[in-house]
Design an enzyme around this catalytic site. Structure first.
Site, mmCIF file in Angstrom:
data_model
loop_
_atom_site.group_PDB
_atom_site.id
_atom_site.type_symbol
_atom_site.label_atom_id
_atom_site.label_comp_id
_atom_site.label_asym_id
_atom_site.label_seq_id
_atom_site.Cartn_x
_atom_site.Cartn_y
_atom_site.Cartn_z
ATOM 1 N N GLY A 11 0.766 -1.234 0.000
ATOM 2 C CA GLY A 11 0.000 0.000 0.000
ATOM 3 C C GLY A 11 0.800 1.288 0.000
ATOM 4 N N THR A 12 1.875 1.354 -0.792
ATOM 5 C CA THR A 12 2.616 2.616 -0.852
ATOM 6 C C THR A 12 1.793 3.702 -1.555
ATOM 7 O OG1 THR A 12 3.736 1.882 -2.874
ATOM 8 C CG2 THR A 12 4.887 1.512 -0.790
ATOM 9 N N ASN A 13 0.992 3.324 -2.546
ATOM 10 C CA ASN A 13 0.124 4.325 -3.179
ATOM 11 C C ASN A 13 -0.976 4.782 -2.227
ATOM 12 O OD1 ASN A 13 1.023 5.062 -5.834
ATOM 13 N ND2 ASN A 13 0.619 2.961 -6.494
ATOM 14 N N ILE A 89 -9.543 -8.249 -10.766
ATOM 15 C CA ILE A 89 -10.299 -7.594 -11.835
ATOM 16 C C ILE A 89 -11.674 -7.242 -11.273
ATOM 17 C CG2 ILE A 89 -11.254 -7.893 -14.154
ATOM 18 C CD1 ILE A 89 -8.255 -7.935 -14.220
ATOM 19 N N LEU A 90 -12.108 -6.032 -11.480
ATOM 20 C CA LEU A 90 -13.429 -5.631 -11.013
ATOM 21 C C LEU A 90 -14.508 -6.263 -11.884
ATOM 22 C CD1 LEU A 90 -13.065 -1.819 -10.251
ATOM 23 C CD2 LEU A 90 -13.119 -3.707 -8.618
ATOM 24 N N ASN A 104 -7.460 4.079 -11.767
ATOM 25 C CA ASN A 104 -6.391 3.109 -11.536
ATOM 26 C C ASN A 104 -5.056 3.762 -11.868
ATOM 27 O OD1 ASN A 104 -5.169 0.468 -11.136
ATOM 28 N ND2 ASN A 104 -5.016 0.305 -13.366
ATOM 29 N N HIS A 106 -1.321 2.811 -13.374
ATOM 30 C CA HIS A 106 -0.581 1.752 -14.067
ATOM 31 C C HIS A 106 0.866 2.205 -14.259
ATOM 32 C CE1 HIS A 106 -0.039 -1.737 -16.668
ATOM 33 N NE2 HIS A 106 0.700 -0.948 -17.429
#
Lengths: 206, 206
Positions: A11-13, A89-90, A104, A106
């Site tokens: 969870g760095t983002n 995947i949602l 998102n 990427h």
């Protein structure tokens, strides 16, 4: 604007978003962290920041994960879903219901090194194998096509000789992802993003 | 090191090379300009700079253009062939004989918007249609695959809202192509480029 951050790992983002929130730079509130895996450090980051968290193991059979996700998003009255290293995947229902409200990040300059099969270190391995001298990151809206939604922000990052997938990944995180993601969330929460013909128009004047 | 610059049009990239040569930044000498079209302004630029020029119309039937090109390259003892807006495809003999001694500039960040059919304004139209926020330019070696040779240098350029293919093309020329191409020529002429596994290693220490 209530924000859900979906995670699968350290969870760095997520941390970049929490830091931005603490500096009042998000123009929204992280209402919950939803993890596809139990026990990941993202959940600890949420706890330390006083943010509710939900674990929805996507691999667990016999459960309707999508229904549970929709339930959680509804419960917290979520207006923006942020995928921050979310490795599942949602489902189509979620994408359809939250169209142009899911973003998102990427780790490449889309359309290079993206789409099905390109996630995590694989993206950087591919960039190094190709021999590009510039890579970067992209924040985009999520639609039914993997990495195919409207691009919101992109930032280029230099590839250096001697880079490994790991060193390139880290540099792209530090120089691009951790900056672009909070910036895109802020623009969204301030109503400055508009999608037309699968392209994002940014209106800095509101 | 004698350099041949192959052109088809007005020759702004040729001018960038001539300017670099005049500032002693090329580490080589432009020995001839070869144009696939008669009457283009590139030929005037060559004349003004005192550089020999050759016209080899590639569309003229009944002539072996590749043989004439090889003859010209031999006559001028060319060690480096630079494609600077050259709109024809090189023959296999030339590519084979001058392997890793032919470089091209492409107006995108390869592997985005490159390959067969992507040339000139088409590249920028495609980038704008896709909605990227970053584009750029690439200098690469030429092999048998269109835009498939080892990448030497790349530089990212911001796409701005309201850009047309023409404004984006111009910004990429000014900010990237005109800088990257002379720099790549200098590195080549100083023997600082090495191709391994279709990737370019740059050794700044000679």
């Amino acid at each position: 604007m209530n924000i859900a951050v979906l995670v699968s790992g350290s969870g760095t983002n997520l941390q970049a978003l929490i830091d931005a929130q603490n500096k009042n730079e998000l123009s929204g509130r992280i209402a919950c962290v939803i993890s596809s895996k139990p026990g990941v450090y993202s959940l600890e980051r949420a706890r330390l920041a006083g943010i509710d968290s939900v674990v929805l193991p996507t691999r667990k059979s016999g459960e309707d994960v999508e229904a549970k996700l929709l339930e959680a998003l509804g419960k917290y009255d979520i207006g923006l879903v942020v995928l921050a290293g979310f490795l599942s995947i949602l489902g189509e229902q979620v994408i359809s219901k939250y169209r142009n409200r899911i973003i998102n990040v990427h780790p490449s300059l889309i359309p290079s090194f993206c789409g099905k099969g390109f996630y995590g270190l694989k993206v950087h391995e591919s960039a190094l194998q190709y021999g590009v001298k510039v890579s970067g990151a992209t924040v985009h809206f999520v639609n039914e096509i993997p990495d195919g939604g409207a691009i919101i922000l992109q930032k280029a990052v230099e590839v250096k000789q001697g880079d490994t997938p790991e060193t390139l990944q880290r540099r792209i995180m530090e120089e691009a992802e951790w900056k672009l993601l909070p910036e895109a969330v802020r623009l969204f929460c301030e109503g400055k993003l508009r999608v037309v013909d699968n392209k994002t128009i940014i209106t800095e004047e509101n």
